[in-house]
Write an enzyme that holds these catalytic residues in place. Structure first.
Site, PDB file in Angstrom:
ATOM      1  N   THR A 151       1.108  -1.189   0.046  1.00  0.00           N
ATOM      2  CA  THR A 151       0.180   0.404   0.286  1.00  0.00           C
ATOM      3  C   THR A 151       0.765   1.225  -0.107  1.00  0.00           C
ATOM      4  OG1 THR A 151      -0.209  -0.180   1.904  1.00  0.00           O
ATOM      5  CG2 THR A 151      -1.473  -1.127   1.222  1.00  0.00           C
ATOM      6  N   LEU A 154       5.161   3.844  -3.453  1.00  0.00           N
ATOM      7  CA  LEU A 154       6.833   3.065  -4.040  1.00  0.00           C
ATOM      8  C   LEU A 154       6.083   1.848  -4.491  1.00  0.00           C
ATOM      9  CD1 LEU A 154       9.390   3.248  -5.152  1.00  0.00           C
ATOM     10  CD2 LEU A 154      10.302   1.023  -3.408  1.00  0.00           C
ATOM     11  N   ARG A 156       3.386   1.699  -5.303  1.00  0.00           N
ATOM     12  CA  ARG A 156       2.188   1.908  -6.267  1.00  0.00           C
ATOM     13  C   ARG A 156       2.822   2.893  -7.143  1.00  0.00           C
ATOM     14  NH1 ARG A 156      -0.141   4.863  -2.473  1.00  0.00           N
ATOM     15  NH2 ARG A 156       0.602   7.238  -3.116  1.00  0.00           N
ATOM     16  N   ARG A 183      -0.202  -4.071   6.691  1.00  0.00           N
ATOM     17  CA  ARG A 183      -0.699  -4.662   7.504  1.00  0.00           C
ATOM     18  C   ARG A 183      -2.655  -4.196   7.738  1.00  0.00           C
ATOM     19  NH1 ARG A 183       2.854  -2.011  11.443  1.00  0.00           N
ATOM     20  NH2 ARG A 183       2.554   0.020   9.638  1.00  0.00           N
ATOM     21  N   HIS A 330      17.328   1.852  -8.059  1.00  0.00           N
ATOM     22  CA  HIS A 330      16.442   1.604  -9.171  1.00  0.00           C
ATOM     23  C   HIS A 330      17.650   2.709  -9.600  1.00  0.00           C
ATOM     24  CE1 HIS A 330      14.200   5.522  -8.301  1.00  0.00           C
ATOM     25  NE2 HIS A 330      14.454   5.769  -8.945  1.00  0.00           N
ATOM     26  N   GLU A 368      17.864  17.356  -9.776  1.00  0.00           N
ATOM     27  CA  GLU A 368      17.212  17.372  -9.757  1.00  0.00           C
ATOM     28  C   GLU A 368      16.615  18.460  -9.420  1.00  0.00           C
ATOM     29  OE1 GLU A 368      15.373  14.365  -7.374  1.00  0.00           O
ATOM     30  OE2 GLU A 368      16.122  12.986  -8.270  1.00  0.00           O
ATOM     31  N   HIS A 391      23.557   5.646  -5.510  1.00  0.00           N
ATOM     32  CA  HIS A 391      23.805   5.789  -6.772  1.00  0.00           C
ATOM     33  C   HIS A 391      25.181   6.434  -7.144  1.00  0.00           C
ATOM     34  CE1 HIS A 391      22.307   6.409 -10.748  1.00  0.00           C
ATOM     35  NE2 HIS A 391      22.748   7.515 -10.344  1.00  0.00           N
TER      36      HIS A 391
END
Ligand SMILES: NC(=O)C1=CN([C@@H]2O[C@H](COP(=O)(O)OP(=O)(O)OC[C@H]3O[C@@H](n4cnc5c(N)ncnc54)[C@H](OP(=O)(O)O)[C@@H]3O)[C@@H](O)[C@H]2O)C=CC1
Ligand SMILES: O=C1O[C@H](COP(=O)(O)O)[C@@H](O)[C@H](O)[C@H]1O
Length: 629
Positions: A151, A154, A156, A183, A330, A368, A391
């Site tokens: 839930t 990340l 989703r 949970r 990622h 970013e 990274h």
């Protein structure tokens, strides 16, 4: 038409009585109507939505009448992971709680080549919920993927969409089961509905998109772990066993000789750091299969500092073999990263130049703008733990390592760790930290009470024969002027350059440069000195430009897809091994300790600006000119 959507109020309850904020499990934004009293309203645009979710059970029951799904066989041959691997089978036998027997009732039939059964669930599965598993493309070992923390943001935003993209493109076997665990007291349909809101089909093959989504979602189940992960994982195990029995569509796999997989499992632990040890330990004891391999994927950051990371590693290694653990960052799944080694080791023109003899500095830049940043996750960790530890240091390791003896993950990791262990401990005087100024309109004011750095620039040195004296300049930050991800390799100037009088600019700036750019616009550029056409002898320094969007007409997969596929395949070269994690913390520890002692305060910088001015001085100190923003 409307359907009740649990957790759509401001707060709701966990099944074990905790309270949680629904911020972490929002309704799909374009479908949630606050005026509808907490009910999910399906608007016209979501044509398929209702069929898919509102009446999901009805629809599945109805579709039982269809004898064959109209689906092309998935290219399972492309799914490399189905090869069996002994090395990540159970490291220690899991303690089994009594496994619930599969209950097949209501005249359910299990036919070869087409399974359709009614199963009474031990967990959240609604009674009489039916499954359809086509035989096309199935037959090898089954694969169950459990997303623990299903839930969460990340899961989703990234994990489920990546799983669907792989499934859609035929990279997952048909005999796959996908499990979402948290949970909260939810149903399969709740989970499917949330997942569905994020699924998209690739632009270049829209064919059967709706069917594929339906098929994917019908293989997705929710497990409410309840108050304790021990019991929760037993439930997960029981459900997986049930589904695995249904997934065996080939009688040849009903019995397999020793060492062959029948059922493989991957557990993606997308849970907060605090929960990691408990979740990992409970699943190790209660949810591993003995019929195939088990792998766990763990999200960064890998600990908070050297000590907590060591504890985490010890705990993981007490339950799993190293080979079973996939620590994911990622950003390492980006094409640029994989291409680093391709460029170096498959071309003759780079590798001979790849040392202090020809290279004067290396710059690794990951900046970013604010839009790209997930503020909630970031808070508390800061840029060093979030970006630098995995990274940036992994990028440097891949760029600087010696040629591995093969492309095998362990061979590559053996070389990476040597680089990481050769990086000099970072001297705090070679670091500039920054924090962007808070603004009431932005989420960033969460930083004002802390020294959490949102910007980091530093000069690193690798003390080995290849890289002696070469500064590796790192610049990373959020809330900056531009989203930019690139590696710049600047070469020395040509000794005794005959053309120095004809260079239009400072000869030190007119050096060759290799630029590997990911964002914006993936490209490989090489800056060369060149004669400007015309009379007279004037030189400039243009870039030879391999711009991907012009050269390759392909959809670039999300980096989660790349790494998930690697994990299924057992290819761990882009995942950090325990010794790499420890070596990376070792480099950063002096700076993290200074921050903890409040000895370094980040320099404030304007949101949307270029970062702290101190960074310019640092780069100048190490003789590195700025790359333009
Ligand atoms: N979001 C991002 O962009 C990134 C996140 N990460 C990492 O990924 C992980 C997940 O991040 P994110 O999705 O943002 O976090 P969220 O807080 O949004 O979600 C956490 C999930 O874990 C579940 N969870 C929390 N505590 C427990 C527990 N004790 N046992 C079982 N499940 C639990 C929650 O559900 P419930 O409370 O219902 O159990 C929820 O599903 C973190 O480790 C984070 O560091 C890494 C990179 C980027
Ligand atoms: O891992 C992270 O990545 C995101 C950026 O990822 P992207 O693939 O969406 O560009 C970054 O914002 C976040 O801080 C970091 O944890």
């Amino acid at each position: 038409m409307s359907v009740t959507y649990p957790g759509s109020g401001t707060v709701s309850s966990l099944s074990c009585g905790y309270r949680f904020s629904v911020r972490s499990f929002p309704a799909p934004s374009n479908n949630f109507d606050p005026t509808s009293g907490g009910r999910l309203v399906v608007h016209g645009g979501a044509a398929n939505f209702c069929q898919r979710f509102c009446g999901l059970k009805l629809w599945i029951l109805k579709s039982l009448n269809i004898s064959q799904l109209k689906r092309k066989p998935a290219p399972v041959n492309e799914f490399k992971s189905l090869k069996n691997e002994d090395n990540d089978h159970l490291s220690s036998s899991p303690k089994r709680t009594s496994s619930l027997e599969e209950q097949v009732s209501d005249g359910a039939t299990i036919k070869l080549g087409h399974v359709s059964a009614s199963v009474e669930s031990p967990t959240s599965l609604p009674k009489a919920l039916s499954y359809q598993f086509p035989s096309d493309g199935a037959g090898g070992p089954s694969l169950c993927i459990a997303v623990i923390g299903a839930t969460g943001e990340l899961a989703r935003r990234k994990i489920f969409p990546a799983l669907f993209a792989l499934y859609y493109s035929g990279f997952l076997p048909e005999n796959i089961g996908i499990f979402g665990y948290s949970r909260k007291n939810l149903t399969d349909e709740d989970l499917r509905s949330t997942i569905a809101s994020t699924l998209t089909c690739r632009v270049d093959h829209q064919e059967n998109c709706g069917d594929k989504m339906d098929a994917f979602l019908s293989r997705t189940y929710y497990i409410n772990g309840g108050c304790g992960n021990r019991e929760g994982m037993s439930k997960l195990n029981a459900l997986m066993e049930q589904i695995e029995k249904l997934l065996i569509t080939d009688p040849a796999t009903a019995y397999l000789p020793q060492g062959k997989s029948e059922a493989n499992r991957i557990f993606y632990l997308s849970v907060p750091q605090e929960a990691l040890i408990d979740v990992a330990s409970c699943l190790a004891d209660n949810a591993q299969t003995s019929k195939g391999w088990n792998r766990i994927i763990i999200e960064k950051p890998f600990g908070f500092n050297a000590l907590s990371s060591h504890r985490l590693t010890q705990s993981l290694l007490s339950k799993f073999k190293e080979k079973q653990i996939y620590r994911i960052d990622h950003l390492l799944g980006r094409n640029l990263i994989e291409n680093l080694t391709v460029l170096r080791f498959s071309n003759l023109v780079f590798e001979p130049l790849w040392s202090y003899k020809y290279i004067r500095n290396v710059q690794v830049i990951l900046s970013e703008d604010l839009g790209a940043h997930a503020a909630r996750y970031f808070d508390g960790y800061g840029i060093i733990r979030d970006i630098v530890h995995s990274h940036i240091l992994q990028t440097i390791a891949l760029l600087a390592m010696e040629p591995p003896i093969s492309l095998d993950g362990e061979d590559i990791r053996n070389e990476k760790v040597k680089v990481l262990r050769s990086i000099r401990k970072l001297d705090p005087s070679d670091v500039i930290l920054g924090q962007y100024k808070a603004s009431t309109k932005d989420k960033v004011d969460i930083y004002t009470n802390s020294l959490t750095p949102t910007y980091f620039t530093a000069a690193l040195y690798i003390d080995n024969a290849r890289w002696d004296g070469v500064p590796f300049l790192v610049k990373t930050g959020i809330g900056l002027i531009q989203h930019r991800v690139e590696i710049r390799i600047q070469f020395h100037r040509v000794p005794g350059n005959l053309y120095r009088e004809h260079m239009g600019r400072n000869i030190d700036l007119a050096t060759n440069e290799l630029i590997l750019r990911d964002v914006p616009d993936e490209a490989i550029l090489i800056r060369v000195n060149n004669k400007i056409p015309g009379l007279g002898l004037h030189l400039d320094s243009p870039e030879l430009n391999l711009l991907y969007k012009d050269k390759y007409n392909v959809e670039v997969p999300d980096s989660y897809e790349h790494l998930l596929l690697d994990a299924f395949d057992g290819d761990n070269h882009l995942f950090m091994r325990s010794d790499e994690v420890a070596a990376a913390w070792n480099v950063l520890s002096p700076v993290l300790q200074e921050i903890d002692k409040n000895s370094i305060a980040p320099e404030l910088y304007e949101l949307g600006g270029r970062g702290p001015v101190g960074a310019y001085y640092l780069w100048a100190k190490h003789g590195v000119p700025w790359a333009e923003d």
